[in-house]
Scaffold this active site. Structure first.
Site, PDB file in Angstrom:
ATOM      1  N   SER A 213      42.878  27.540  15.149  1.00 37.17           N
ATOM      2  CA  SER A 213      41.611  28.430  15.315  1.00 37.17           C
ATOM      3  C   SER A 213      41.942  29.663  16.133  1.00 37.17           C
ATOM      4  O   SER A 213      40.833  30.630  16.163  1.00 37.17           O
ATOM      5  CB  SER A 213      40.608  27.614  16.230  1.00 37.17           C
ATOM      6  OG  SER A 213      41.280  27.347  17.480  1.00 37.17           O
TER       7      SER A 213
ATOM      8  N   SER B  95      46.088  25.133  17.343  1.00 37.26           N
ATOM      9  CA  SER B  95      45.492  26.606  17.182  1.00 37.26           C
ATOM     10  C   SER B  95      46.200  27.885  17.441  1.00 37.26           C
ATOM     11  O   SER B  95      45.663  28.851  17.346  1.00 37.26           O
ATOM     12  CB  SER B  95      44.132  26.371  18.036  1.00 37.26           C
ATOM     13  OG  SER B  95      43.339  25.722  17.248  1.00 37.26           O
TER      14      SER B  95
ATOM     15  N   LYS C 248      41.471  35.719  23.062  1.00 35.39           N
ATOM     16  CA  LYS C 248      40.525  34.600  22.104  1.00 35.39           C
ATOM     17  C   LYS C 248      39.262  34.549  22.854  1.00 35.39           C
ATOM     18  O   LYS C 248      39.091  34.328  24.196  1.00 35.39           O
ATOM     19  CB  LYS C 248      41.135  33.582  21.998  1.00 35.39           C
ATOM     20  CG  LYS C 248      40.800  32.426  21.157  1.00 35.39           C
ATOM     21  CD  LYS C 248      41.570  31.151  20.906  1.00 35.39           C
ATOM     22  CE  LYS C 248      40.930  30.208  19.874  1.00 35.39           C
ATOM     23  NZ  LYS C 248      41.705  29.045  19.782  1.00 35.39           N
TER      24      LYS C 248
END
Lengths: 478, 494
Positions: free
Chosen positions: B154, B178, B79
């Site tokens: 996210s 997330s 990420k």
């Protein structure tokens, strides 16, 4: 109207740890800009702080030395404000659970002892430094982050001081404590010791505190005093005109010796303090606390009192000796060899200190060690050499680092106590100075001093002056 | 099943036994990325050259018979809020566009030590603030199961990449769900470890007291494998904990008979979509078959979790994001006069709307006169929420619930309604507030054939137990084997 000035001081002292508060970067002063930085102290994305245990313990040491109550649960908080020298735009500091609270420090104000209360002692991180280019019209500034993250101790006093003398003594006493506890080098010219003053006035005899004004940018103890005097005068004038004092922060202008308004209370920043989630609270137990306590040496104030009481030294002598820890330690080292406090005190204050200053050396780095000074003092006290000869021996010791006995032996400086020999010299002097002898007999007292001088000169200063005096008086005065 | 559809665990053994070469795997993976990336937009940056280079090195070492790491030759995506020395780390924000950190995050170092191949950085909601990945400053990632839907957020890029078989495993971060929520919405496995289990050093902070890095993987075994690599104490993170890391793979097949599963009534109230409810009930039936005991429990302070979360997380975020000021790195506005103007323009131009909204909310909650009423009170309620879990775990071994009240929603559907968006995380937030571990596993599909996730929560540091419980379900079902209808040929030019 007559006013009383009320002063509180905030002191910032950089701790002299090897590394910064939250990373491994060096804290050394004066390096190439931005050469002692890493992602942590630059506030790069994703970095986390790790507490420097040594810095924390130094802070605890000072809090204890200032008689504070140690919070068994202490925590760090983020203090938010935007400034280009603050990498994260928040400073890791303490607000809700300060390390030490409710302490005090005794100060000596012209012979009177006064207790100044300490509001709190806490630990925080230092900011970087802005450099404004000197070129005309430059539209940029530079930032040096070498200093960012250096451990900084903040000591906040209560508004307990009432005069410049008290403020002066507070600053000096605190500085000495920081030096004695060996937590900071207290170099004001390098910014490692800084003061900010809060000043207010009130009508003499009243209790209620007036509106206070904070003065920043006080770069020396002298400017603290000057800034304080200026502010007290400014406020008195305003009050006399019937005006009220605005709560504000003012900046001291050292060159023009005046202060200017920086911001009013209404403009004061909202620091939005909240607990630093990246650090765990620190729990302090009795064991840890007593460990740290045991590392605190006898503090200058107490040591001075002891020197006066135990060694019967004057206030002046005791103050001089306790000015620096190394000096007082040297003194006590000498005393552990022989018990002659006054003699050691004089030699240290008058001779050693002068030599150290001339050579810009620490007293311990001079060639004369306590053992040798003790030996020198002993030879004088035992009448082996006179104090005049001792000065000569001392000069030789400073140059060569030799033991006094050896110098006395080599230079044949042993005092002459042989009455027969001294008498023979006296006879010689009397014979060659009949006029002087006549003068003395006629009542000219200083004629005797001349004759003593002649005898001393003849014996190269080695004759026992006391003996010369006695024998001479007997001969000429009889 | 093609190699790209295999799990990391399956190919790991093939690489080590030299049945396949890592470099061939990486090449075909990048071919697939080229085919599907236009449609799913999972990556912010990929580094094919470096990946190929690293793969060749691993292959050589294996050929020479050298000992290699746990993830030798396995392509992993990271990420883009996790710092990588060699690749930009943008947090999907213009304010960090082109920013290359001078250091690797702890877990990136761990990946490298275990010989993983880092293929690229995945898209996210800007600074991980969001539940749909629509708040990215650069692109909108799509759900491989339906390209009109969000992948969740996210960590939407990581979830989408794993679901679309363009990464064998991925790392995400979970502040309020997330990892788990996008894992659920993309039909994969996602783990949020215990707070302190995985070092946060190098994870760009959002809510420091809530953030944890964790795996997004194709199945539970892969999650265990990746946990094995990233878990552990790090002296650079004061909040990481010195608890020994167990062998997560060992005994993963353990039986769950007699296990007590708690079902919190508050999690099955209003807002839960009916087909999600049905699928969860079916999942519980699978566990019943395995001999567990289902126990109704109550977590009475659940209703405050979202409010508490948005105070705590935003307060911390407002402070964590203060450093993006244009002074030292990242974006700086060109048309500013003076330092204050530079700050405001840099931040006004650099941050997106959701980030600005949260910074303002956070600053408000911390401001003088409001601190006690908001931040302090929220911190106290947070303790009550944690106490709810402690009490529950006296009676049960784990807690099960839906991961998200709804399956993947349409892109744009919730974008203009922040409150509704915030409620996407209603089931995941409490675990972050309490610091406990959670996992989301695929457990079925909605009427629209969108994946639904089952969330399992356990006590602090009980990741191993969570993985065992999850694996028991996976062994009985095939939801984790289902692949999204990403037909490469039909997608080209779509």
């Amino acid at each position: 109207m007559e006013y009383e000035v009320v002063v509180g001081l905030e002191t910032h002292a950089e701790l002299s740890t090897i590394t910064k508060l939250f990373c491994g970067c060096s804290t050394k002063f004066g390096a190439e800009p931005n050469s002692q930085v890493c992602p942590v102290c630059l506030g790069m994305p994703g970095v986390l702080p790790v507490m420097n245990k040594k810095a924390f313990e130094s802070a605890m040491k000072v809090a204890l030395a200032l008689n504070c109550t140690i919070n068994k649960f202490t925590n760090f908080d983020r203090k938010s404000y935007y400034y280009p020298d603050l990498p994260k735009n928040y400073q890791i500091s303490q607000n809700y659970y300060n390390l030490g609270v409710d302490g005090y420090m005794n100060i000596d104000v012209n012979g009177t002892i006064k207790k100044v209360r300490i509001h709190n002692v806490h630990l925080e991180e230092e900011a970087g430094k802005l450099i404004h280019p000197e070129e005309v019209g430059a539209n940029y500034s530079l930032v040096d982050f070498n200093r960012a993250g250096v451990p900084l101790l903040e000591i906040v006093s209560q508004p307990d001081m009432r005069s410049t003398d008290e403020v002066e003594s507070y600053m000096q006493t605190l500085r000495k404590i920081l030096l004695y506890t060996e937590v900071s080098d207290c170099k004001m010219q390098e910014g490692s010791l800084r003061f900010e003053a809060s000043i207010s006035l009130r009508e003499k005899g009243t209790e209620k505190l007036g509106n206070r004004v904070e003065i920043k940018n006080l770069n020396s103890m002298k400017s603290v005093i000057k800034g304080m005097e200026y502010e007290a005068k400014r406020q008195a004038e305003l009050l006399d005109r019937g005006e009220t004092i605005a709560r504000e922060t003012r900046l001291w202008d050292e060159v023009n010796e005046r202060s200017e308004r920086m911001r009013s209370k209404e403009e004061a920043q909202d620091y939005r303090y909240f607990p630093e989630p990246d650090l765990l609270p620190v729990l302090i137990d009795e064991k840890w606390m007593s460990e740290i306590k045991s590392t605190i040496p006898e503090l200058p104030f107490d040591r001075r009192q002891r020197f006066m009481e135990v060694f019967k030294l004057s206030d002046y002598d005791a103050s001089c000796l306790t000015e620096e820890k190394v000096l007082a330690d040297f003194f006590e080292y000498c005393l552990s060899i022989s018990d002659r406090p006054k003699a050691f005190c004089n030699w240290i204050i008058n001779d050693l200190l002068r030599e150290a200053k001339d050579r810009k050396l620490d007293i311990y780095n001079l060639p004369i060690k306590p053992k040798q000074l003790a030996a020198l003092v002993e030879t004088i006290e035992r009448g082996i050499i006179s104090s005049t000869i001792a000065k000569e021996v001392f000069s030789e010791m400073i140059l060569t680092g030799k033991d006094p006995q050896k110098i006395i032996e080599e230079k044949k400086l042993v005092q002459i106590n042989d009455e027969g020999f001294i008498e023979s010299v006296i006879d010689k002097m009397i014979a060659s100075n009949p006029n002087v002898v006549e003068d003395y007999k006629k009542g000219k007292k200083n004629a005797l001093a001349f004759l003593i001088g002649q005898v001393m000169k003849e014996t190269k200063g080695k004759a026992n002056p006391k003996l010369v005096n006695e024998l001479l008086v007997k001969k000429v005065g009889g | 099943m093609s190699l790209l559809q295999s799990t990391a665990y399956q190919i790991k053994n093939k690489i080590i036994s030299r049945e396949i070469k890592s470099v061939d795997l990486v090449s075909s993976l990048f071919t697939r990325i080229k085919h599907v990336e236009n449609n799913i937009q999972a990556f912010i940056v990929t580094d094919e050259k470096k990946a190929i280079h690293d793969a060749i090195e691993i292959d050589k070492r294996i050929e020479r018979g050298e000992e290699v790491g746990l993830l030798a030759g396995i392509p992993v995506a990271v990420k883009d809020n996790i710092c990588t020395k060699s690749l930009p780390t943008t947090c999907a924000s213009k304010i960090l566009q082109n920013f290359i950190p001078p250091y690797d995050a702890f877990i990136v170092r761990r990946l490298k030590e275990e010989d993983a191949i880092i293929i690229g950085k995945t898209n996210l909601d800007e600074f991980a603030m969001g539940s749909s990945t629509e708040n990215s400053g650069f692109k909108i990632t799509r759900n491989p199961w339906n390209l009109e839907c969000v992948p969740g957020g996210s960590s939407g890029g990581s979830a989408s990449a794993v679901a679309a078989d363009v990464a064998y495993m991925a790392l995400g971060s979970d502040t309020g769900g997330s990892i788990r929520q996008p894992a659920a919405l993309c039909g994969i496995v996602g783990v949020k470890p215990t707070y302190g289990r995985v070092s946060r050093y190098g994870l760009v902070a959002f809510g420091s007291s809530l953030d944890q890095i964790g795996p997004l993987t194709k199945d539970v075994r892969d999650a265990a494998l990746l946990m094995q690599v990233i878990a552990g104490y790090d002296s650079c993170d004061s909040t990481s904990v010195k608890v020994p890391v167990p062998d997560y793979m060992e005994g993963i097949e353990s039986d769950v008979k007699g296990l007590r599963i708690g079902i919190p009534k508050e999690y099955f109230a209003t807002g839960l979509k009916s087909d999600v409810h049905t699928v969860i009930k079916d999942a519980l039936k699978v566990y019943k078959r395995l001999g567990v005991e289902i126990i109704d429990i109550s977590l009475p302070h659940t209703e405050y979790a979202v409010a508490v979360y948005y105070i705590v997380a935003n307060a911390e975020a407002s402070s964590n994001l203060a450093r993006y000021d244009g002074v030292r790195y990242g974006y700086r506005s060109n048309n500013a006069q003076g330092v204050i103007d530079m700050y405001s323009k840099t931040r006004a131009e650099g941050f997106g709307n959701e980030v600005k909204r949260r910074i303002m909310l956070g600053n408000y909650a911390l401001s003088s006169g409001y601190y006690d009423a908001y931040y302090l009170k929220a911190s106290r309620v947070r303790t009550l929420i944690k106490n709810d879990f402690d009490a529950a775990f006296e009676k049960v071994d784990c807690i099960m619930s839906p991961t998200s009240p709804v399956p993947a929603f349409k892109i744009g559907e919730r974008a203009n309604n922040p409150l509704e968006m915030y409620l996407s995380d209603i089931y995941t937030i409490p675990a972050n507030l309490a610091g406990i571990p959670g996992i989301s596993i695929p457990c079925g599909f909605s009427k629209e054939h969108l994946p639904i996730g089952l969330q399992i929560l356990a006590k602090h540091f009980e990741e191993k137990k969570l993985l065992q419980i999850a694996y028991a379900f996976e062994r009985e079902t095939d939801f984790h084997l289902k692949k999204p209808p990403l037909n490469v040929s039909s997608l080209q030019g779509a």
